[in-house]
Enzyme design. Structure first.
Site, short mmCIF file in Angstrom:
data_model
loop_
_atom_site.label_atom_id
_atom_site.label_comp_id
_atom_site.label_asym_id
_atom_site.label_seq_id
_atom_site.Cartn_x
_atom_site.Cartn_y
_atom_site.Cartn_z
N ASP A 65 0.86 -1.18 0.00
CA ASP A 65 0.00 0.00 0.00
C ASP A 65 0.90 1.23 0.00
OD1 ASP A 65 -2.00 -1.87 0.38
OD2 ASP A 65 -2.90 -0.85 2.10
N HIS A 95 4.90 -7.25 0.33
CA HIS A 95 4.60 -8.57 -0.21
C HIS A 95 5.29 -8.80 -1.56
CE1 HIS A 95 1.19 -9.49 2.68
NE2 HIS A 95 1.45 -8.21 2.91
N SER A 146 8.17 3.26 4.92
CA SER A 146 9.23 3.97 4.27
C SER A 146 9.03 3.88 2.77
CB SER A 146 10.57 3.44 4.71
OG SER A 146 11.60 4.09 4.07
#
Length: 299
Positions: A90, A147, A254
């Site tokens: 995200d 992921h 980050s």
């Protein structure tokens, strides 16, 4: 004027000390102080707790527990076709596009080299000359687990110590070589489309960078480059992850950078700088199978 002050402060503030303190506090169960910090953060950044496996803020004993919260299993569907690559996180697209010879675009007026990003590993960098890259910025409000875009066998991991500049859009536009000078973890995978690199970039207040196979890699911050190699497929100790599997996480931060070899992928045409990404959505398709995907989606 205010932006200039923010940038100048990043050069003079004790970023290592601030980050160490933030990491120490974020790992502590400080009772009502921790709960107050979690509630204040969730409200300030409008964190959507309805997606979390544990939706109640009081379910988290430490700030880090809250920050790396797991999502419900159905919160992020993963693109299903074999030739489709999934968004790794995200966040928002910072930049994406071709690696021009050895140059990666950071922001207007700023480029950095693949070789510098990969800590001087010139043979590794050569594989990605003329390839493609995407940089994804994770804001404080985002889900902070990272992921896999596709199936991959881990071949090596390189920890690179460095600065801890913020990695927000303002800093990216004003600090030269930002991603090639900040602390980072380089993970090299062999995939069905060739070599793929996924890089987790540290930043100010990022307490730690972790992977699912090694845990925290920057606990001591000893200031030296570290390199690990991993066994081949089906060997003891081999690390194989499937598309959509969690591979790492940030405790406060980050940015994720992905590198692909030349002529292997075509990015989702909707992706532009600033585009809001969601883990599992379409990142790209493999070039050889692009026509198949277009036909199957009716586009």
């Amino acid at each position: 004027m205010l932006d200039n002050i923010k940038i100048r402060l990043q050069y003079i503030l004790p970023k290592q000390g601030l980050t160490k303190f933030a990491g120490w506090f974020a790992d502590k169960n400080a009772g009502f102080v921790t709960q107050w910090a979690i509630k204040l953060f969730a409200k300030a950044y409008k964190v959507n707790m309805n997606e979390a496996q544990k939706s109640e803020l009081t379910a988290y004993a430490t700030f880090n527990d809250f920050f790396v919260r797991a999502l419900r299993d159905d919160a992020r569907p993963i693109v299903v076709l074999d030739n489709q690559l999934a968004q790794p996180a995200d966040g928002a697209v910072s930049q994406l596009g071709p690696i021009n010879d050895d140059l990666i675009f950071q922001a207007k007026g700023h480029n950095y080299t693949t070789e510098a990003l990969l800590a001087g590993q010139y043979q590794l960098a050569e594989k990605f000359r003329g390839g493609d890259f995407i940089t994804t910025y994770l804001s404080p409000s985002d889900y902070h687990r990272v992921h896999m875009p596709c199936d991959g066998l881990l071949t090596e991991m390189i920890y690179v110590p460095g600065d801890l500049f913020s990695v927000n859009p303002l800093t990216a536009a004003n600090v030269p070589n930002l991603f090639a000078r900040n602390e980072r973890l380089i993970c090299v995978f062999e995939t069905p489309i060739g070599s793929m690199i996924q890089i987790l970039v540290g930043a100010t207040i990022v307490g730690s960078i972790e992977t699912v196979w090694s845990g925290c890699v920057n606990t001591q911050r000893e200031g030296v480059i570290k390199r690990w190699t991993y066994p081949t497929a089906h060997s003891e100790g081999a690390v194989f992850l499937k598309k959509g599997d969690e591979m790492g996480r940030f405790k406060l931060g980050s940015t994720v950078i992905n590198l692909f070899e030349p002529n292997t992928i075509s990015f989702n045409s909707s992706l532009i700088p600033g585009y809001a990404t969601r883990m599992g959505e379409l990142l790209a398709v493999s070039v050889n199978d692009e026509k198949q995907t277009d036909e199957s989606t009716g586009s």
